[in-house]
Scaffold this active site. Structure first.
Site, PDB file in Angstrom:
ATOM      1  N   ALA A 220      55.730   8.064   0.234  1.00 21.30           N
ATOM      2  CA  ALA A 220      56.954   8.671  -0.415  1.00 21.30           C
ATOM      3  C   ALA A 220      56.840   9.746  -1.388  1.00 21.30           C
ATOM      4  CB  ALA A 220      57.801   7.361  -0.963  1.00 21.30           C
ATOM      5  N   CYS A 271      55.710  10.011  10.070  1.00 24.77           N
ATOM      6  CA  CYS A 271      55.625   9.137   8.828  1.00 24.77           C
ATOM      7  C   CYS A 271      56.583   9.157   7.793  1.00 24.77           C
ATOM      8  CB  CYS A 271      54.168   8.992   8.429  1.00 24.77           C
ATOM      9  SG  CYS A 271      53.117   8.397   9.572  1.00 24.77           S
TER      10      CYS A 271
HETATM   11  C1  UDX Z   1      50.981   5.044  13.642  1.00 25.90           C
HETATM   12  C2  UDX Z   1      51.124   3.811  13.110  1.00 25.90           C
HETATM   13  O1  UDX Z   1      50.690   2.779  13.801  1.00 25.90           O
HETATM   14  C3  UDX Z   1      52.645   3.766  12.562  1.00 25.90           C
HETATM   15  O2  UDX Z   1      52.641   2.440  11.853  1.00 25.90           O
HETATM   16  C4  UDX Z   1      52.625   4.830  11.718  1.00 25.90           C
HETATM   17  O3  UDX Z   1      53.840   4.703  11.015  1.00 25.90           O
HETATM   18  C5  UDX Z   1      52.603   5.962  12.573  1.00 25.90           C
HETATM   19  O4  UDX Z   1      51.375   5.937  13.017  1.00 25.90           O
HETATM   20  P1  UDX Z   1      50.890   6.139  16.134  1.00 25.90           P
HETATM   21  O5  UDX Z   1      49.579   5.799  16.433  1.00 25.90           O
HETATM   22  O6  UDX Z   1      51.256   7.394  15.654  1.00 25.90           O
HETATM   23  O7  UDX Z   1      51.406   5.083  14.879  1.00 25.90           O
HETATM   24  O8  UDX Z   1      51.996   5.776  17.329  1.00 25.90           O
HETATM   25  P2  UDX Z   1      51.631   6.215  18.593  1.00 25.90           P
HETATM   26  O9  UDX Z   1      51.258   7.390  18.789  1.00 25.90           O
HETATM   27  O10 UDX Z   1      53.234   6.108  19.162  1.00 25.90           O
HETATM   28  O11 UDX Z   1      50.920   5.038  19.045  1.00 25.90           O
HETATM   29  C6  UDX Z   1      51.201   3.591  19.653  1.00 25.90           C
HETATM   30  C7  UDX Z   1      50.720   3.170  20.879  1.00 25.90           C
HETATM   31  O12 UDX Z   1      50.861   1.604  20.703  1.00 25.90           O
HETATM   32  C8  UDX Z   1      51.668   3.560  22.042  1.00 25.90           C
HETATM   33  O13 UDX Z   1      50.284   4.031  22.960  1.00 25.90           O
HETATM   34  C9  UDX Z   1      52.004   2.432  22.697  1.00 25.90           C
HETATM   35  O14 UDX Z   1      52.005   2.660  24.130  1.00 25.90           O
HETATM   36  C10 UDX Z   1      51.208   1.434  22.161  1.00 25.90           C
HETATM   37  N1  UDX Z   1      51.931   0.155  22.082  1.00 25.90           N
HETATM   38  C11 UDX Z   1      53.216  -0.040  21.679  1.00 25.90           C
HETATM   39  C12 UDX Z   1      51.326  -1.041  22.710  1.00 25.90           C
HETATM   40  O15 UDX Z   1      49.988  -0.739  23.240  1.00 25.90           O
HETATM   41  N2  UDX Z   1      51.920  -2.412  22.670  1.00 25.90           N
HETATM   42  C13 UDX Z   1      53.261  -2.343  22.151  1.00 25.90           C
HETATM   43  O16 UDX Z   1      53.864  -3.514  22.171  1.00 25.90           O
HETATM   44  C14 UDX Z   1      53.813  -1.275  21.668  1.00 25.90           C
HETATM   45  C1  UDX Z   2      51.017  11.838   6.404  1.00 26.35           C
HETATM   46  C2  UDX Z   2      50.317  11.562   5.187  1.00 26.35           C
HETATM   47  O1  UDX Z   2      49.561  12.708   4.545  1.00 26.35           O
HETATM   48  C3  UDX Z   2      49.226  10.626   5.553  1.00 26.35           C
HETATM   49  O2  UDX Z   2      48.334  10.228   4.422  1.00 26.35           O
HETATM   50  C4  UDX Z   2      49.669   9.442   6.310  1.00 26.35           C
HETATM   51  O3  UDX Z   2      49.001   8.260   6.601  1.00 26.35           O
HETATM   52  C5  UDX Z   2      50.743   9.650   7.533  1.00 26.35           C
HETATM   53  O4  UDX Z   2      51.711  10.690   6.981  1.00 26.35           O
HETATM   54  P1  UDX Z   2      50.798  13.349   8.445  1.00 26.35           P
HETATM   55  O5  UDX Z   2      52.235  13.275   8.650  1.00 26.35           O
HETATM   56  O6  UDX Z   2      50.037  13.392   9.731  1.00 26.35           O
HETATM   57  O7  UDX Z   2      50.196  12.742   7.205  1.00 26.35           O
HETATM   58  O8  UDX Z   2      50.855  15.239   7.966  1.00 26.35           O
HETATM   59  P2  UDX Z   2      51.024  15.576   6.348  1.00 26.35           P
HETATM   60  O9  UDX Z   2      49.843  16.843   6.452  1.00 26.35           O
HETATM   61  O10 UDX Z   2      50.915  14.685   5.439  1.00 26.35           O
HETATM   62  O11 UDX Z   2      52.284  16.679   6.717  1.00 26.35           O
HETATM   63  C6  UDX Z   2      53.627  16.084   6.941  1.00 26.35           C
HETATM   64  C7  UDX Z   2      54.535  17.340   6.832  1.00 26.35           C
HETATM   65  O12 UDX Z   2      54.569  17.840   5.516  1.00 26.35           O
HETATM   66  C8  UDX Z   2      54.056  18.439   7.664  1.00 26.35           C
HETATM   67  O13 UDX Z   2      55.393  18.868   8.404  1.00 26.35           O
HETATM   68  C9  UDX Z   2      53.766  19.526   6.809  1.00 26.35           C
HETATM   69  O14 UDX Z   2      53.905  20.828   7.442  1.00 26.35           O
HETATM   70  C10 UDX Z   2      54.471  19.237   5.575  1.00 26.35           C
HETATM   71  N1  UDX Z   2      54.010  19.787   4.454  1.00 26.35           N
HETATM   72  C11 UDX Z   2      52.836  19.205   3.980  1.00 26.35           C
HETATM   73  C12 UDX Z   2      54.609  20.666   3.777  1.00 26.35           C
HETATM   74  O15 UDX Z   2      55.513  21.121   4.218  1.00 26.35           O
HETATM   75  N2  UDX Z   2      54.019  21.181   2.455  1.00 26.35           N
HETATM   76  C13 UDX Z   2      52.880  20.709   1.976  1.00 26.35           C
HETATM   77  O16 UDX Z   2      52.399  21.195   1.010  1.00 26.35           O
HETATM   78  C14 UDX Z   2      52.233  19.735   2.746  1.00 26.35           C
END
Ligand code: UDX
Ligand code: UDX
Length: 456
Positions: A220, A271
């Protein structure tokens, strides 16, 4: 020690690869219900593009890192089970559009309880609302199978595109557990994994609720910085100030700091929006509507930034883009990833399609079918009379277009031959830089009508 991670996603995959690389004495197996994804992790074409990931996986796969579809057997054998499944925003029922959908986390807890296989530490790696550990613990205890379970919260702070760097050298590792002797022992066990390569003073331990809440709060605050600078970008455009200058000027104040002040077309990723909505839902649940409204505004500002960007394009292009070709450079939510979840490009492209523009899209890592799916289009849209054409290069996307739009800050877009590109475009040719990546003055000298974010 045997670790099993449920969820071979953007978090589970890279995190477990790093643990396996740094802890030769630990056997790590990543399982997933998606067999195709597991097959990709076992192939040369990993499902995720992330700098350094391929090398890391190749170094340890088959040594002490395994990817498997045998979810049950690997859970049964593990001493530590990481839950790293997705927790999307609920789309139905109570809390739809705000609350996190915990059905996958709950399903994991139930499966672990059913399978038995000895005492286990269950680690929440997924980002979850505060007090989720309570639910997980209740389910595990209800199993009454004679095994002892400890629930530990260990949120992941890696950012996509820099995952390997972030995992190798984290600002901190956060581990929350119960404040009982057994809870403290479980926290120490999980801390011991990271202490193979992370200094002890960077491993923070807290109670469960602080750990869960810290992850939502971190996201946040980060998103809030972007919405704050984006709010100022609107004022810069109205006044002739330059948002990059303002960011530099305030960022040198050590109390503010220089990071995360890059104004853009809006933040994306899986996220930020999800976690803020989740935080605000929690606030409402605890009868704190003012606090909820405060955080909701961070998301509203982000929506405003995206629609403001399209509005500015429309105005510059004589209030219509109907029938005009527009080159979209970049579709991923940031550079160095193939992830498009909540990418601002999706909203921008949808709006332009509503205005009946033809889009010529390029992204170095996102495949055409993913783009079409996020736009709710079938392959036909890319047929004979295409409203959306997917191009193999940025140059090809710009050919014949009325405007080019940078939506992802891929380095390769910085150094294109824009003079040559200009000659291939329809005049007057427009350039809209949603990432402030390009040199606007240089583009103007070439002949473009060029616009950045927060530049009057
Ligand atoms: C992660 C974090 O876990 C999530 O809480 C955070 O907010 C975002 O990043 P991420 O790894 O990016 O999630 O999600 P995703 O790439 O969708 O991977 C989740 C995997 O879990 C998928 O491959 C899905 O198939 C698997 N899954 C989901 C299981 O194996 N079992 C289930 O019951 C549900
Ligand atoms: C974010 C958090 O950084 C990470 O710590 C958490 O675990 C998951 O969520 P992520 O979403 O992978 O990571 O990427 P991040 O680099 O945070 O960028 C998020 C978005 O903000 C992107 O669309 C990026 O382009 C944008 N961004 C980031 C801006 O527009 N301006 C900035 O200065 C930084």
């Amino acid at each position: 020690m045997k670790i099993c991670c449920i969820g071979a996603g953007y978090v589970g995959g890279p995190t477990m690869a790093m643990i396996a690389r740094k802890c030769e004495d630990v056997i790590v197996t990543v399982v997933d219900i998606n067999a195709e994804r597991i097959a990709e992790w076992n192939s040369d074409e990993l499902p995720i593009f992330e700098p350094g990931l391929h090398e890391t996986v190749i170094a340890v796969r088959g040594r002490n890192l395994f990817f498997s579809t045998d979810v049950d057997e690997n859970i049964r054998q593990a001493d530590v089970v990481f839950i790293s499944v997705n927790t999307p925003t609920k789309t139905y029922g109570v809390g739809a559009g705000h609350a996190a959908d915990l059905c996958y986390v709950e399903a994991c807890a139930r499966r672990i309880a059913e399978l038995g296989g000895g005492d286990k530490i269950v680690v929440e790696k997924s980002t979850v609302p505060v007090r989720t550990a309570h639910m997980v613990k209740e389910i595990l205890e209800a199993a009454r199978n004679g095994h002892a379970y400890q629930v530990v919260s260990n949120p992941e702070f890696l950012a996509e595109g820099t995952a390997i760097r972030d995992l190798e050298n984290p600002d901190r590792v956060l581990i929350g557990g119960e404040t009982t002797p057994e809870g403290e022992k479980a926290v120490a066990t999980v801390a011991g994994i990271y202490e193979h390569w992370v200094d002890k003073d960077r491993v923070l331990t807290t109670n469960l609720w602080s750990s869960e809440l810290s992850k939502l709060t971190a996201n946040a605050f980060l998103a809030q910085r972007i919405s704050s600078i984006n709010a100022i970008s609107a004022l810069c455009e109205a006044t002739g100030a330059d948002v990059d200058d303002v960011a530099r000027a305030i960022g040198t104040d050590s109390r503010i700091g220089p990071k995360f002040l890059k104004s853009s077309v809006g933040f994306g990723g899986s996220c930020f929006q999800k976690d803020i909505l989740n935080l605000s839902y929690l606030c409402k649940h605890f009868d704190l509507p003012e606090v909820a409204a405060y955080w909701d505004q961070v998301v509203s500002m982000n929506d405003y930034q995206k629609s403001r960007f399209v509005g500015r394009m429309m105005k510059a292009m004589f209030n219509t883009v109907s029938g005009k070709c527009i080159a979209i450079l970049g579709y991923a939510f940031k550079k160095d990833t193939n992830d498009v979840r909540e990418s601002p490009a999706i909203d921008v492209c949808r709006r332009l399609l509503e205005e009946k523009a033809c889009l010529r899209i390029h992204d170095p890592k996102v495949p055409a079918e993913v783009v079409l799916e996020t736009l709710g289009l079938s392959d036909d849209a890319a047929g004979d009379d295409p409203t959306v054409t997917f191009c193999d290069s940025a140059e090809e996307a710009c050919e014949g277009s009325h405007a080019l739009v940078v939506l992802t800050e891929w380095e390769e877009y910085r150094d294109l031959d824009y003079a040559k590109i200009f000659k291939s475009m329809t005049e007057p040719a427009f350039a809209f830089d949603g990432r402030n990546l390009l040199d606007l003055r240089a583009l103007e000298e070439i002949g473009f009508r060029a616009f950045g974010i927060g530049k009057g």
